[in-house]
Design a protein around this motif. Structure first.
Motif, PDB file in Angstrom:
ATOM      1  N   ASP A  32      66.750 -42.012  24.300  1.00  0.00           N
ATOM      2  CA  ASP A  32      68.045 -41.612  23.731  1.00  0.00           C
ATOM      3  C   ASP A  32      68.581 -40.390  24.464  1.00  0.00           C
ATOM      4  O   ASP A  32      67.815 -39.549  24.928  1.00  0.00           O
ATOM      5  CB  ASP A  32      67.897 -41.325  22.231  1.00  0.00           C
ATOM      6  CG  ASP A  32      67.722 -42.603  21.428  1.00  0.00           C
ATOM      7  OD1 ASP A  32      68.439 -43.583  21.726  1.00  0.00           O
ATOM      8  OD2 ASP A  32      66.863 -42.634  20.522  1.00  0.00           O
ATOM      9  N   ARG A 110      78.856 -32.623  21.868  1.00  0.00           N
ATOM     10  CA  ARG A 110      79.699 -33.827  22.017  1.00  0.00           C
ATOM     11  C   ARG A 110      80.338 -33.869  23.406  1.00  0.00           C
ATOM     12  O   ARG A 110      80.386 -34.909  24.062  1.00  0.00           O
ATOM     13  CB  ARG A 110      80.778 -33.834  20.917  1.00  0.00           C
ATOM     14  CG  ARG A 110      81.732 -35.021  20.988  1.00  0.00           C
ATOM     15  CD  ARG A 110      81.064 -36.254  20.437  1.00  0.00           C
ATOM     16  NE  ARG A 110      81.465 -37.472  21.120  1.00  0.00           N
ATOM     17  CZ  ARG A 110      81.449 -38.669  20.551  1.00  0.00           C
ATOM     18  NH1 ARG A 110      81.039 -38.808  19.310  1.00  0.00           N
ATOM     19  NH2 ARG A 110      81.785 -39.743  21.228  1.00  0.00           N
ATOM     20  N   TYR A 113      77.831 -34.904  25.916  1.00  0.00           N
ATOM     21  CA  TYR A 113      77.532 -36.332  25.772  1.00  0.00           C
ATOM     22  C   TYR A 113      78.614 -37.167  26.458  1.00  0.00           C
ATOM     23  O   TYR A 113      78.318 -38.150  27.149  1.00  0.00           O
ATOM     24  CB  TYR A 113      77.445 -36.691  24.283  1.00  0.00           C
ATOM     25  CG  TYR A 113      76.960 -38.105  24.025  1.00  0.00           C
ATOM     26  CD1 TYR A 113      75.600 -38.391  23.944  1.00  0.00           C
ATOM     27  CD2 TYR A 113      77.868 -39.157  23.869  1.00  0.00           C
ATOM     28  CE1 TYR A 113      75.144 -39.681  23.710  1.00  0.00           C
ATOM     29  CE2 TYR A 113      77.419 -40.454  23.635  1.00  0.00           C
ATOM     30  CZ  TYR A 113      76.063 -40.711  23.552  1.00  0.00           C
ATOM     31  OH  TYR A 113      75.622 -41.991  23.317  1.00  0.00           O
ATOM     32  N   LYS A 132      74.303 -35.055  10.492  1.00  0.00           N
ATOM     33  CA  LYS A 132      75.353 -36.077  10.525  1.00  0.00           C
ATOM     34  C   LYS A 132      76.456 -35.784   9.516  1.00  0.00           C
ATOM     35  O   LYS A 132      77.633 -35.928   9.815  1.00  0.00           O
ATOM     36  CB  LYS A 132      74.740 -37.457  10.298  1.00  0.00           C
ATOM     37  CG  LYS A 132      73.762 -37.810  11.422  1.00  0.00           C
ATOM     38  CD  LYS A 132      73.023 -39.108  11.193  1.00  0.00           C
ATOM     39  CE  LYS A 132      72.125 -39.410  12.377  1.00  0.00           C
ATOM     40  NZ  LYS A 132      70.715 -39.482  12.042  1.00  0.00           N
ATOM     41  N   GLU A 137      81.336 -35.270  14.530  1.00  0.00           N
ATOM     42  CA  GLU A 137      81.476 -35.578  15.968  1.00  0.00           C
ATOM     43  C   GLU A 137      80.171 -36.069  16.584  1.00  0.00           C
ATOM     44  O   GLU A 137      80.173 -36.661  17.660  1.00  0.00           O
ATOM     45  CB  GLU A 137      82.034 -34.363  16.748  1.00  0.00           C
ATOM     46  CG  GLU A 137      81.167 -33.125  16.725  1.00  0.00           C
ATOM     47  CD  GLU A 137      81.467 -32.201  15.549  1.00  0.00           C
ATOM     48  OE1 GLU A 137      81.565 -30.994  15.791  1.00  0.00           O
ATOM     49  OE2 GLU A 137      81.585 -32.677  14.417  1.00  0.00           O
ATOM     50  N   ASN A 139      78.100 -38.097  14.833  1.00  0.00           N
ATOM     51  CA  ASN A 139      77.738 -39.336  14.141  1.00  0.00           C
ATOM     52  C   ASN A 139      77.613 -40.499  15.108  1.00  0.00           C
ATOM     53  O   ASN A 139      78.482 -40.720  15.946  1.00  0.00           O
ATOM     54  CB  ASN A 139      78.804 -39.671  13.082  1.00  0.00           C
ATOM     55  CG  ASN A 139      78.164 -39.755  11.712  1.00  0.00           C
ATOM     56  OD1 ASN A 139      76.955 -40.005  11.614  1.00  0.00           O
ATOM     57  ND2 ASN A 139      78.942 -39.556  10.672  1.00  0.00           N
ATOM     58  N   GLY A 140      76.521 -41.215  15.001  1.00  0.00           N
ATOM     59  CA  GLY A 140      76.365 -42.396  15.857  1.00  0.00           C
ATOM     60  C   GLY A 140      75.808 -42.095  17.238  1.00  0.00           C
ATOM     61  O   GLY A 140      75.431 -43.000  17.965  1.00  0.00           O
ATOM     62  N   ILE A 141      75.763 -40.803  17.636  1.00  0.00           N
ATOM     63  CA  ILE A 141      75.235 -40.525  18.986  1.00  0.00           C
ATOM     64  C   ILE A 141      73.948 -39.706  18.948  1.00  0.00           C
ATOM     65  O   ILE A 141      73.196 -39.684  19.912  1.00  0.00           O
ATOM     66  CB  ILE A 141      76.270 -39.818  19.903  1.00  0.00           C
ATOM     67  CG1 ILE A 141      76.636 -38.425  19.375  1.00  0.00           C
ATOM     68  CG2 ILE A 141      77.509 -40.680  20.091  1.00  0.00           C
ATOM     69  CD1 ILE A 141      77.432 -37.589  20.377  1.00  0.00           C
ATOM     70  N   LYS A 143      70.158 -38.834  17.540  1.00  0.00           N
ATOM     71  CA  LYS A 143      68.996 -39.352  16.828  1.00  0.00           C
ATOM     72  C   LYS A 143      68.235 -38.139  16.308  1.00  0.00           C
ATOM     73  O   LYS A 143      67.878 -37.254  17.084  1.00  0.00           O
ATOM     74  CB  LYS A 143      68.094 -40.164  17.778  1.00  0.00           C
ATOM     75  CG  LYS A 143      68.669 -41.521  18.150  1.00  0.00           C
ATOM     76  CD  LYS A 143      68.658 -42.466  16.953  1.00  0.00           C
ATOM     77  CE  LYS A 143      68.913 -43.919  17.311  1.00  0.00           C
ATOM     78  NZ  LYS A 143      69.978 -44.163  18.242  1.00  0.00           N
TER      79      LYS A 143
END
Length: 396
Positions: A32, A110, A113, A132, A137, A139-141, A143
């Motif tokens: 990840d 973010r 990323y 989260k 910002e 969220n979803g990226i 872990k």
């Protein structure tokens, strides 16, 4: 400037010594691109990052770099700018310690990323952070993983040089008599169990300093930095939070009287409930509810997060039964939901299994019911639905 960071990185990686390899190292999917490692103060997050660098890259590979946001340099330079320079010089993995010390850390991550698809960032943060929920910002990226204090298993491995593996709860309940036969010839759990209860959860017991002084300092930092800074609470409320924590500790594991606590610290019931939640997020306490209930309902029991904390708060008399129940909840807490059952000393695990924590040398004769699992202390062995409590310290 990057040269100075590499110099520090090389020194730290060369001098890092993780005496016991944490299981989390193998649970994380290192492919990840954005990995957050949360944990309470003192559980070894910095050592964990440096150990990862050492295992995967060695100390002189300049594609990996450890930085700590405590460094004043980052007051003038954002993470994204720093990452740009790092990537342009061939950097691939950035390890960021104490990420929350940078004011806009989540939007900075973010940016990294989005802009640098070949860069991997592993960062550490406080257990108080809601990665989260409070940082949409990410969220979803991102872990997110939790690094916990040492388990009894890790403590015994460390003290004896063994490599006992963790077991699932199902394995323990099904095969505990067999599992114990693998462990007992190599290590006497009862000896290490009492040490662990007193000082084995936080890895800093390995440092040659006064453990309880160190733990008190850590507990103060949890309230002063983790709760106040991250939850953006004004400094004038710090004494109220500390007093609440002390009152909960002295009361021992029981249902808190929210009204009288609100009177004691001169605030509203709602604020007391919020503070209790913050103390739980900081891993200073565990909140226990009946099956099916959760925050913001009133808990049926508040207890210290782990048994080491119970010894650090004076003057407090530490009762065996309370210590053992605290150990039980803390050991199961990583992968299981623990609720209060209807009777004292009984807990429901994952909504279905009924546990009773009891003394193997108890005064009264226990009538063992077939639908209950008896986790017994003051014994090294068990049979059928009676398991030795210490074995639950092998869950992670």
């Amino acid at each position: 400037m990057e040269e100075a960071f590499f110099h520090t990185h090389t020194y730290l990686v060369e001098h890092t010594h993780a005496p016991v390899r944490r299981n989390l190292m193998d649970e994380i999917d290192w492919n990840d691109r954005l990995i957050g490692i949360k944990g309470t103060r003192g559980v070894g997050k910095t050592t964990f990052l440096l150990q990862y660098a050492k295992e995967k890259f060695g100390s002189n590979d300049r594609s990996c770099l450890y930085v700590n946001m405590n460094n004043f340099y980052f007051q003038g330079l954002g993470i994204a700018e720093f990452a740009r320079d790092f990537v342009s010089n061939g950097g691939r993995v950035l390890l960021i310690d104490q990420v929350f010390k940078q004011p806009d850390w989540s939007s900075e991550l973010r940016k990294c990323y989005d802009r640098y698809p070949n860069l991997k960032i592993v960062f550490t943060g406080s257990s108080v952070m809601r990665l989260k929920e409070e940082n949409p910002e990410l969220n979803g990226i991102v872990k997110s993983y939790n690094l916990r204090g040492f388990s009894l298993r890790e403590y015994i491995n460390l003290q004896t040089g063994n490599h006992f593996r963790p077991y699932t709860l199902d394995e323990i309940l099904r095969d505990h008599e067999h599992i114990i036969k693998q462990i007992l010839p190599k290590a006497s759990p009862s000896k290490y169990f009492h040490e662990y209860i007193h000082h084995g959860f936080y890895p800093f017991f390995l440092e040659h300093r006064n453990f309880s002084e160190n733990l008190l300092k850590t507990m103060n930092m949890m309230t002063e930095v983790d709760i106040l800074l991250i939850k953006k609470i004004e400094l004038k409320y710090l004494t109220k939070i500390k007093k609440l924590f002390y009152l909960l500790a002295v009361e021992g594991p029981k249902a808190p009287n929210i009204s009288s606590l609100a009177d004691e610290i001169q605030t509203s019931r709602a604020t007391v409930m919020n503070y209790i939640k913050y103390l739980a997020d900081a891993r200073l306490i565990n909140i226990i509810y009946p099956v099916g209930e959760e925050f913001p309902k009133k808990p049926t029991k508040v207890m210290m997060h782990n048994s080491n904390l119970m010894y650090a708060i004076y003057p407090i008399t530490v009762h065996d039964q309370e210590l053992m129940e605290t150990f039980f909840v803390n050991s199961l807490w990583k992968d299981h939901l623990v609720n209060q059952a209807s009777k004292e000393h009984y807990y429901t695990v994952d909504g279905e299994r009924k546990f009773r924590i009891c003394n193997a040398h108890g005064e009264q004769k226990i009538r063992y019911a077939p639908d209950t699992i008896y986790a017994r202390y003051n014994t090294e062995v068990g049979k059928d639905n009676q398991i030795p409590l210490w074995l639950l310290g092998f869950l992670y």
